[in-house]
Structure formats: structure tokens, C-alpha cells
Enzyme design. Structure first.
Site, short mmCIF file in Angstrom:
data_model
loop_
_atom_site.label_atom_id
_atom_site.label_comp_id
_atom_site.label_asym_id
_atom_site.label_seq_id
_atom_site.Cartn_x
_atom_site.Cartn_y
_atom_site.Cartn_z
CG ASP A 144 68.02 -8.54 27.89
OD1 ASP A 144 67.34 -9.56 28.71
OD2 ASP A 144 67.18 -8.12 26.71
CG HIS A 145 66.64 -12.13 26.25
ND1 HIS A 145 65.60 -13.62 27.00
CD2 HIS A 145 65.93 -10.98 26.45
CE1 HIS A 145 64.46 -12.78 27.05
NE2 HIS A 145 64.55 -11.44 26.71
CG ASP A 152 65.75 -16.78 27.74
OD1 ASP A 152 64.25 -17.64 28.64
OD2 ASP A 152 65.59 -16.03 27.17
CG HIS A 208 61.87 -9.56 28.95
ND1 HIS A 208 62.94 -10.23 28.81
CD2 HIS A 208 61.80 -10.24 30.78
CE1 HIS A 208 64.18 -10.06 29.16
NE2 HIS A 208 63.39 -10.60 31.23
N GLY A 209 59.84 -6.98 26.41
CA GLY A 209 59.22 -6.62 25.71
C GLY A 209 58.31 -5.12 25.27
N GLY A 210 59.49 -4.38 26.19
CA GLY A 210 58.53 -2.49 26.48
C GLY A 210 57.94 -2.01 25.30
CG ASN A 221 64.07 -6.27 30.44
OD1 ASN A 221 63.70 -5.74 31.81
ND2 ASN A 221 64.57 -7.72 29.99
CB VAL A 222 62.97 -0.53 27.04
CG1 VAL A 222 62.14 0.38 25.80
CG2 VAL A 222 61.54 -0.59 27.83
CB THR A 260 62.96 -2.75 19.76
OG1 THR A 260 62.81 -4.10 20.25
CG2 THR A 260 62.71 -2.19 18.17
P1 13P Z 1 61.87 -4.54 23.27
O1 13P Z 1 63.09 -5.00 22.44
O2 13P Z 1 60.78 -5.08 22.22
O3 13P Z 1 61.67 -3.13 23.59
O4 13P Z 1 61.80 -5.55 24.47
C1 13P Z 1 63.60 -5.43 25.01
C2 13P Z 1 63.23 -6.48 26.16
O5 13P Z 1 62.13 -6.90 26.90
C3 13P Z 1 64.73 -6.47 26.45
O6 13P Z 1 65.01 -8.71 27.19
#
Ligand code: 13P
Length: 306
Positions: A85-86, A107, A210-212, A232-233, A235
Site C-alpha cells: 500500500d501507499h 503514491d 481508499h479511506g474505506g 481499501n479498508v 482503520t
Molecule cells: P482506512 O484506514 O481509512 O480504512 O483507509 C485504508 C486505506 O485507504 C489504505 O490505503
């Protein structure tokens, strides 16, 4: 089936008008739970290493992570895969490719358009030569904690440059900014679905959201039919892990082995629900990529191309 190229899985998702779900996973309990539930539900799934967690496993993180995923993937019949990821550290990306990662994200979303294209392309050239895929980001998915990033139109992906970016950067999938942000939301996100539709109409490349964590299901269901093929999930998956451990310890339990079994059980309960958002099931054997993944890759060009 087991390990399959990420681009193959995204193609399958695109055909089925849905999204595969990719979970940030930093240890065996998290990886094992994702692949086990994927097998149980007959759905594809992905796990992702966040480079911020690289220090957790010491110098050998890419190698150990890759070996663990390859071994776990070999135990399931559904198509699964793993991804870095990133990352904007060229050397770390090269180490991951060399260790056998079938997919990496470069990224460059905080860079100028030209620098983002140039760097993504440099990574893609090496990755493609090794049979691996590259995710890029255009626009910038910021942080939910700011409360402003998710609504900042300046950060959103611009429809008119998306197609040119995909062509010039050679990326295999594109992360777009349409109203999400990383981390727990302080206010409910509202996806810009019109923009998503316009980007999807303009580009052939599979799109990534992203930011799921915390995006309402009804918005996700729409986004998945409108062109999002990878979701993508992170957190909420990590937070659940933390909650289970916290409750276990608070209840006076001390058996760390049972604690890990409980963690897996609770993570799997969550995954069973979350993975229902991916509406596709694998009903027939899916052909492997024309270029099957070698277990380990060698001979990565060293040094700074960037
Ligand atoms: P969250 O941590 O907000 O779920 O986002 C995960 C993410 O986008 C990883 O690339």
C-alpha cells in the site's frame, strides 16, 4: 486457484461490476483471517502491507510478508493476492518486488502531475518486467481527522487529466479522490458519484477507493457498480483487533494463545459481513495469468531511476 495477479482480480471485479476488498493487514492473524473468509464465502480478496508497519517485522519485512502471503494463498481455492500500500520510497518498492509482491502502489499524489507521472512510470517499468502490477494515485486522499480533506475539491481527482495520467504513467489501477479520507471520519463522507462516473467513462484503468473505514454501505454499493474495482479498508480492521485484545485483557484473561484464537474469530465475524459488499462469487475456475507469478523474483535493477 490461490495467488493470482491483482490486475486479474480487478478485471474479474470489473466484469462483475463490483469491487474486491483489500484489507491492510500487518500480521498472521489478519492475513489468515482474510484468506480464510474469502475461501469460505467463495470471493476474491486482497491483503495489503502498509509500509509504516515495515519496522514491525524488522529488516526482512518484505520477504517475510511475501512468504507468509504466498504460503497462506496456496491453501485456498479462491483467487487472492497481496499488495504494498501507499509507498513513495523507490528502494522499498524494489525490495518488495524482489521479495515477490505481485502488486505495489507508488503514491505520488502529493507531487506535481509531471513528477507523479515520471515516478509512477519508473516503478511501472520495473514492476511490469517482473510480472507485477502498479497502483497510482491522482488527486489526493487525505486524512479524515482534518475534517476538511474529504470535502476539499482541490484534492479531488480531475476528470480531464485522469485518462492522460493513466496512459502516461503506465499504471494498472488508479486510486482516485472523490470524497473519502483515511482514518475514522468525524463527519459522514459523501462520495462524489458523478465525478466517479465521469472518471470511469474517461479511463479504461480499474479505479480504487481508499479511506474505506466508515463509508456508508449504500454509497459503497453505488460506487462499486459505477467503476470502483478495489476498495481499501484499514482503520476499522485494526481497531477491531485492538478492541478484542483490550476486552480480553480487561476481563482478566492471560492466555495469549487463546487471545489470538479469539482475535481471529472476531476478525472473521467482521470480514464475513464486510466481504458481502463484494457481490461477486467465484463460481468456476478462473484462468491464471498468462504470466504466472514466480514465488520469488531476482535480478531487480538496483539504484535510483527516479
Ligand atoms: P482506512 O484506514 O481509512 O480504512 O483507509 C485504508 C486505506 O485507504 C489504505 O490505503
Amino acid at each position: 486457484m490461490g495467488l493470482v495477479r491483482v490486475s486479474e482480480i480487478l478485471k474479474m471485479a470489473d466484469k462483475a461490476k463490483t469491487s474486491v476488498i483489500a484489507f491492510n493487514s500487518s500480521d498472521f492473524n489478519m492475513i489468515h483471517s482474510v484468506f480464510t473468509v474469502a475461501e469460505e464465502l467463495n470471493k476474491p480478496a486482497l491483503v495489503m502491507l502498509d509500509p509504516r508497519h515495515a519496522a514491525l517485522w524488522g529488516w526482512g519485512t518484505p520477504e517475510v510478508y511475501a512468504k507468509m502471503c504466498i504460503e497462506e494463498a496456496s491453501r485456498v481455492k479462491v483467487p487472492v493476492s497481496f499488495h504494498l500500500d501507499h509507498c513513495s520510497d523507490y528502494d522499498f518498492i524494489m525490495r518488495c518486488l524482489k521479495a515477490g509482491f505481485p502488486s505495489v502502489m507508488y503514491d505520488g499524489s502529493m507531487l506535481s502531475y509531471d513528477d507523479n507521472v515520471r515516478n509512477t512510470r519508473a516503478v511501472a517499468r520495473v514492476a511490469h518486467a517482473m510480472g507485477a502490477d502498479v497502483e497510482a494515485e491522482l488527486g489526493h486522499v487525505g486524512f479524515a481527522a482534518t475534517e476538511t480533506d474529504q470535502d476539499d475539491l482541490d484534492l479531488y481527482t480531475k476528470v480531464d487529466v485522469a485518462a492522460r495520467f493513466c496512459e502516461e504513467s503506465l499504471c494498472d489501477s488508479l486510486a482516485i479522490a472523490i470524497g473519502t479520507a483515511h482514518g475514522f471520519y468525524k463527519k459522514t463522507p459523501k462520495l462524489d458519484l458523478e465525478r466517479l462516473q465521469a472518471i470511469d467513462a474517461a479511463v479504461e484503468t480499474p479505479l480504487v477507493l481508499h479511506g474505506g473505514s466508515g463509508v456508508p454501505d449504500d454509497q459503497l454499493e453505488k460506487a462499486f457498480t459505477m467503476g470502483i474495482n478495489k476498495f481499501n479498508v484499514g482503520t476499522e480492521y485494526f481497531y477491531l483487533y485492538y478492541q478484542v485484545v483490550k476486552e480480553y485483557v480487561a476481563a482478566g484473561n492471560e492466555d495469549i494463545f487463546n487471545m489470538q484464537l479469539l482475535v481471529q474469530e472476531r476478525l472473521m465475524d467482521y470480514l464475513r459481513k464486510k466481504m458481502q459488499l463484494c457481490t461477486m462469487t467465484v463460481t468456476s475456475p478462473v484462468s491464471l495469468s498468462e504470466r504466472p507469478l514466480p514465488a520469488l523474483r531476482t535480478g531487480v535493477p538496483q539504484g535510483g531511476v527516479l
